[in-house]
Design a protein around this motif. Structure first.
Motif, PDB file in Angstrom:
ATOM      1  N   ARG A  96       0.809  -1.229   0.000  1.00 17.68           N
ATOM      2  CA  ARG A  96       0.000   0.000   0.000  1.00 17.68           C
ATOM      3  C   ARG A  96       0.846   1.285   0.000  1.00 17.68           C
ATOM      4  O   ARG A  96       0.480   2.267  -0.627  1.00 17.68           O
ATOM      5  CB  ARG A  96      -0.924  -0.003   1.216  1.00 17.68           C
ATOM      6  N   ASP A  97       1.963   1.306   0.673  1.00 16.66           N
ATOM      7  CA  ASP A  97       2.746   2.530   0.826  1.00 16.66           C
ATOM      8  C   ASP A  97       3.799   2.735  -0.261  1.00 16.66           C
ATOM      9  O   ASP A  97       4.616   3.644  -0.158  1.00 16.66           O
ATOM     10  CB  ASP A  97       3.437   2.540   2.191  1.00 16.66           C
ATOM     11  N   TYR A  98       3.800   1.907  -1.283  1.00 12.35           N
ATOM     12  CA  TYR A  98       4.831   1.984  -2.308  1.00 12.35           C
ATOM     13  C   TYR A  98       4.263   2.395  -3.658  1.00 12.35           C
ATOM     14  O   TYR A  98       3.071   2.301  -3.902  1.00 12.35           O
ATOM     15  CB  TYR A  98       5.522   0.623  -2.477  1.00 12.35           C
ATOM     16  N   GLY A 123       9.923   2.594   0.974  1.00  8.31           N
ATOM     17  CA  GLY A 123       8.956   3.677   1.103  1.00  8.31           C
ATOM     18  C   GLY A 123       9.441   4.719   2.086  1.00  8.31           C
ATOM     19  O   GLY A 123      10.531   4.603   2.635  1.00  8.31           O
TER      20      GLY A 123
END
Length: 184
Positions: A96-98, A123
């Protein structure tokens, strides 16, 4: 619908290209369908990526272990369906954070039972290593396990599921999985 369809010749891809396509598909869907109102569609689309790219039935059976032999065929089918949803959500949470630009493909190496593709997503808050283990099946590469910072997700699931079964029942495990991967 925004279903990601594999490009012609997808089955002939290298293991690294298979992992890259899978991660890119998930990252695209996370970006394109990020609105809360599209959560159900996002889950469905990412589940299709998992069903296409992962050897999820084998992963589910290994995660369940010996308890699978005692379950009915209907219970095993239900377990596998829920397992795919848990796998989908774990993959989503990990990525999700990349962005695609933040994922570095470090190495591809042959092993006795398949190929390992090592990646390093980086990230703003997390640096980690992920190793995708793939096996060749019917002319394509399927992800058979993912290790995150050296820990196999199949082994991790197996430990969780064994503890639940030791302390409860197969029904308790199914309820746990339903809570872990609710459908939007």
């Amino acid at each position: 619908m925004l279903l990601c369809v594999p490009a012609p010749g997808w089955a002939a891809q290298t293991p690294t290209a298979t992992v890259q396509a899978t991660i890119n598909d998930v990252l695209y869907l996370l970006t394109e369908l990020k609105e809360t109102s599209r959560a159900g569609q996002r889950q469905w689309e990412i589940e299709q990526v998992v069903r296409r790219a992962f050897h999820y039935q084998d992963m589910a059976e290994r995660a369940l272990g010996e308890a699978g032999a005692q379950a009915t065929a209907a219970d095993r089918r239900q377990f596998i369906r829920l397992f795919v949803q848990v796998l989908r959500d774990d993959l989503t949470d990990r990525l999700r954070d990349y962005s695609a630009a933040q994922v570095v493909y470090l190495a591809e190496r042959e092993e006795a039972d398949g190929v390992q593709v090592l990646i390093a997503p980086a990230g703003p808050a997390i640096d980690t290593r992920m190793a995708f283990h793939l096996i060749a099946q019917n002319g394509s590469w399927l992800v058979d396990d993912v290790s995150i910072d050296g820990t196999s997700i199949v082994a991790s699931y197996h430990l969780q599921f064994s503890r639940i079964l030791r302390e409860g029942s197969f029904l308790d495990l199914m309820e746990y999985l339903k809570l872990k991967a609710p459908v939007a």
